[in-house]
Design a protein around this motif. Sequence first.
Motif, mmCIF file in Angstrom:
data_model
loop_
_atom_site.group_PDB
_atom_site.id
_atom_site.type_symbol
_atom_site.label_atom_id
_atom_site.label_comp_id
_atom_site.label_asym_id
_atom_site.label_seq_id
_atom_site.Cartn_x
_atom_site.Cartn_y
_atom_site.Cartn_z
ATOM 1 N N GLN A 146 0.855 -1.212 -0.013
ATOM 2 C CA GLN A 146 -0.039 -0.006 -0.134
ATOM 3 C C GLN A 146 0.977 1.231 0.062
ATOM 4 O O GLN A 146 0.495 2.309 -0.749
ATOM 5 C CB GLN A 146 -0.989 -0.113 1.338
ATOM 6 N N LYS A 147 2.023 1.123 0.810
ATOM 7 C CA LYS A 147 2.807 2.569 1.199
ATOM 8 C C LYS A 147 3.810 2.739 -0.417
ATOM 9 O O LYS A 147 3.584 3.567 -0.836
ATOM 10 C CB LYS A 147 3.590 2.276 2.073
ATOM 11 N N ASN A 148 4.306 1.373 -0.799
ATOM 12 C CA ASN A 148 5.447 1.561 -1.642
ATOM 13 C C ASN A 148 4.875 1.818 -3.107
ATOM 14 O O ASN A 148 5.296 2.438 -4.081
ATOM 15 C CB ASN A 148 6.669 0.815 -1.643
ATOM 16 N N LYS A 149 3.969 0.777 -3.380
ATOM 17 C CA LYS A 149 3.537 0.857 -4.675
ATOM 18 C C LYS A 149 2.221 1.646 -4.932
ATOM 19 O O LYS A 149 1.944 2.297 -6.080
ATOM 20 C CB LYS A 149 3.080 -0.936 -4.994
ATOM 21 N N LEU A 150 1.529 1.848 -3.901
ATOM 22 C CA LEU A 150 0.309 2.945 -4.214
ATOM 23 C C LEU A 150 0.387 3.968 -3.439
ATOM 24 O O LEU A 150 -0.537 4.754 -3.602
ATOM 25 C CB LEU A 150 -0.923 1.971 -3.549
ATOM 26 N N GLY A 151 1.431 4.388 -2.832
ATOM 27 C CA GLY A 151 1.938 5.790 -2.190
ATOM 28 C C GLY A 151 0.708 6.199 -1.264
ATOM 29 O O GLY A 151 0.349 7.136 -1.037
ATOM 30 N N LYS A 152 0.149 5.071 -0.430
ATOM 31 C CA LYS A 152 -0.639 5.453 0.781
ATOM 32 C C LYS A 152 -0.106 5.810 2.091
ATOM 33 O O LYS A 152 0.979 5.180 2.274
ATOM 34 C CB LYS A 152 -1.698 4.322 0.651
ATOM 35 N N LYS A 153 -0.823 6.216 2.864
ATOM 36 C CA LYS A 153 -0.194 6.816 4.288
ATOM 37 C C LYS A 153 -0.756 5.568 5.115
ATOM 38 O O LYS A 153 -2.047 5.612 5.182
ATOM 39 C CB LYS A 153 -0.452 8.119 4.705
ATOM 40 N N VAL A 154 0.026 4.593 5.657
ATOM 41 C CA VAL A 154 -0.368 3.203 6.205
ATOM 42 C C VAL A 154 -0.097 3.314 7.887
ATOM 43 O O VAL A 154 1.207 3.620 8.104
ATOM 44 C CB VAL A 154 0.202 2.132 5.667
ATOM 45 N N LEU A 155 -0.995 3.031 8.642
ATOM 46 C CA LEU A 155 -0.743 2.641 10.167
ATOM 47 C C LEU A 155 -0.908 1.196 10.219
ATOM 48 O O LEU A 155 -1.980 0.325 9.871
ATOM 49 C CB LEU A 155 -1.800 3.377 10.726
ATOM 50 N N LEU A 156 -0.105 0.762 10.758
ATOM 51 C CA LEU A 156 0.014 -1.100 11.437
ATOM 52 C C LEU A 156 -0.652 -1.040 12.834
ATOM 53 O O LEU A 156 0.118 -0.492 13.494
ATOM 54 C CB LEU A 156 1.180 -1.629 11.129
ATOM 55 N N ALA A 157 -1.553 -1.519 12.944
ATOM 56 C CA ALA A 157 -2.277 -1.880 14.271
ATOM 57 C C ALA A 157 -2.310 -3.357 15.011
ATOM 58 O O ALA A 157 -2.900 -4.232 14.268
ATOM 59 C CB ALA A 157 -3.569 -1.405 14.488
ATOM 60 N N PRO A 158 -1.273 -3.697 15.896
ATOM 61 C CA PRO A 158 -1.316 -5.025 16.318
ATOM 62 C C PRO A 158 -2.466 -5.387 17.200
ATOM 63 O O PRO A 158 -2.713 -4.409 18.353
ATOM 64 C CB PRO A 158 -0.125 -5.177 17.188
ATOM 65 N N LEU A 159 -3.410 -6.294 16.939
ATOM 66 C CA LEU A 159 -4.364 -6.504 17.836
ATOM 67 C C LEU A 159 -4.306 -8.133 18.574
ATOM 68 O O LEU A 159 -5.185 -8.395 19.210
ATOM 69 C CB LEU A 159 -5.705 -6.682 17.005
ATOM 70 N N ASP A 160 -3.122 -8.593 18.279
ATOM 71 C CA ASP A 160 -2.987 -9.835 18.985
ATOM 72 C C ASP A 160 -2.358 -9.721 20.168
ATOM 73 O O ASP A 160 -0.850 -9.587 20.284
ATOM 74 C CB ASP A 160 -1.979 -10.620 17.884
ATOM 75 N N VAL A 161 -3.045 -9.772 21.322
ATOM 76 C CA VAL A 161 -2.466 -9.603 22.587
ATOM 77 C C VAL A 161 -2.201 -10.783 23.279
ATOM 78 O O VAL A 161 -1.729 -10.819 24.375
ATOM 79 C CB VAL A 161 -3.248 -8.560 23.516
ATOM 80 N N TYR A 162 -2.233 -11.964 22.705
ATOM 81 C CA TYR A 162 -2.164 -13.258 23.234
ATOM 82 C C TYR A 162 -0.663 -13.974 22.913
ATOM 83 O O TYR A 162 -0.176 -14.365 23.655
ATOM 84 C CB TYR A 162 -3.357 -14.106 22.985
ATOM 85 N N ARG A 163 -0.570 -13.984 21.567
ATOM 86 C CA ARG A 163 0.589 -14.851 21.247
ATOM 87 C C ARG A 163 2.054 -14.043 22.010
ATOM 88 O O ARG A 163 1.993 -13.057 21.673
ATOM 89 C CB ARG A 163 0.723 -15.079 19.889
#
Lengths: 454, 328
Positions: free
Chosen positions: A125-142
């Motif tokens: 999304q960021k490098n090929k489509l030039g989007k501003k991206v936010l990564l959100a981790p929702l796996d609080v268990y592993r």
Amino acid sequence: MAFESLTDRFGAIFKKLRGQSRLTEKNMDEMLKEIRVALLEADVNFKVVKAFTNDVKERALGQDVYNKVNPSQMLVKICHDEIEELLGKDNTDIAYAKGHPTAIMLVGLQGAGKTTSAGKLAYLQKNKLGKKVLLAPLDVYRPAAIDQLRTIAKEIDVDFFEVDPKKSPVILAKQAQEKAVNEGYDVVIFDTAGRLAIDEVLMDELKNIIKETHPDEVLLLVDAMSGQDAVNVANTFNNDLRLTGLIMSKLDGDARGGAALSIKYLTGIPIKFAGVGEKLTDLDIFYPDRMADRILGMGDVVTLVEKAKEAIDEKQAARDARKMLDGEFTLDDMLRQMKQVQKIGSLGFIAKMIPGMPKLTDEQQEAANREMKNFEAVINSMTRYERAHPESLRFSQKNRIAKGSGKTNADVNRVIKKYEQSKEMMKRLKQYQKSGKMPPGGLGGMGGMGGLGF
Amino acid sequence: MGLFSFLKNKFSKKSKDETTEKYQKGLAKSRANFASKLDSLSKRYKEVNEEYFEELEQILIESDVGVELSLRLIEELLEKSKQEKITEPSKINEMMIDEMFVSYTTSGEAIENEIHFQKDGPTVLLVVGVNGVGKTTSIAKLAYRYQHQGKKVLLVAGDTFRAGAVEQLKVWADRLKCPIIVGQENGDPASVAYDGAKYAIQNNIDLVIVDTAGRLQNKKNLMMELSKIDRVLSREIPGAPHEAFLIVDATTGQNGVLQAKAFKEVTELSGIVITKMDGTSKGGIILSIRDELGVPVRFIGLGEKMEDLEEFDLDKYLYGLLVGKEEE
């Protein structure tokens, strides 16, 4: 033998039928049986195989394949087309939201590759489509799942939403979305926790995240290696979460990935992306034609290209390319390149890997291999000067070389002709290079491919 | 007495031990599918015919038992039923279980589940597998198991590739309070293995468990890296790795056989640990792997907690899969 390619299976049937090259209803049934085994070995779901082979039979009957000269190829083509059509008739673009950040939620079983795919998707999304991206981790268990995503985010230079692992994933998702809205992100990607197939607690959690954040895409990760149960898993997720698409992971392995066909056939959910390697750049849009080849055991161009990359010494190839373009291409160079191509695999193997290539018969393959040996014998019988300047060869020299190598004059001439053709190709390449464009496929191994007669 | 009735007698006695119950609980979802399918099948037919065998074949294939093995089992069954003139559906089902049992026990070497410890010096267990099968969790479970048997366990974090892998193993080492050897991120895993072996000798470790990065078996370079780890271990400790376990996800389809084949080429696989058996998958692929390569299943993961690892017991596995509804 298990895991034989469909082409080999058909070959065996025809050998058994001895010369009956035409298709009859009886031997078609036998071929459909082989198709059935091939599909089952690809982990296509049993029920899908049944329905699919019936479809194929009907379609084959409608197309009057009986009188065609090469009916087995016709039948494979019908299967192939049918799979390709099934897999690929949908729009596989991400449904971007208007006026607010696009939320993409990744769900799936443990170990399917959610976290890695979240990183890959962010990169795309960021490098090929030039989007501003936010990564959100929702796996609080592993243990360390959040660390893993943070490391990935850093590696691809994408913003990472720091979370408090003591909070519930539903709250975290909402917070991430708020941040995305306030700070003008284009895309926010939720990496959720993986569980075993039927885990109501997890499903409720995922349902609540959806209720609170209304993601634009809910994508299920499907492991290319998964077996017969894959459809049940997809069904469970789809019934509860209404999936918008699939990502096939681990397609760089040698699993045939029949789950893709099964799930698509039974649920209609489109396959949007495919994970094709270990690196974070290795997420690709999904190619239905490649997948059809693969499920049927017909090889895969990507695998070939990768193998070629491993086998060809890149520095040597670059040196050769430069030499060729400077017109210094010798017979030694040609032979070396042919050998490199041979290192990738036997000729038959290469031909099988390229869809749409006319399939070589065993005899044709042997002939090509024989030619390669002839070439080597002839070139080895030349002096070093002759190898560098084959155009200088006179009749008497050719005679000597033919005798020395135990070949005929015609063999020697064939080598020289091939050399001239390769040189001609170099000239064209040079023109390409001057005009600033590269011919499709690049330079590596090109002379060698030409040398092999295709 | 058929084997099935034998197993039924053996396990349905009141004095069910704890692991049998765990098996049944863990396999409840798999069983619900497999057993109820078999059950309803035998109720729909008065006597067996061609369609009956076709449906049996379907049940096997849908459990990932594999095409070749399934077809062979059915063929043998068909033959036997003709010879012995057996047409009663439930009898045929029992015969099928017998066939599965015999096929498993006769292909490959005899099975001893527990790790075979060396008389002197550390015993080394190398853990391998493709990505995402649960290697690290299985290692934690194995470490827990042998700590409880009074062994000194060392973990070696050989997965220097995947982001977060080392941290994940560290978390487990903390919980288990066992030593862990960690290398540099993206460093050479063989050198971590070397450090681990050295540490084990100096500190009288009983069991060294070496984690490795998940790798797809068709990646030549990564497989070569694995054989390097194998070589380094054997150079430092005679005979090491003494055990090499392939971790297989129960949801794996036919590719599982290719996995076992490829890993067996780079290290002498001594067993399989099947993970995620508490899901809906039946893990039928283990029968195919045993059939084609003779590698036995040693342990089975039945849950997410550290103690959720059991010795693989064929009797219990088949029984767990096949007990009818009336037992529940």
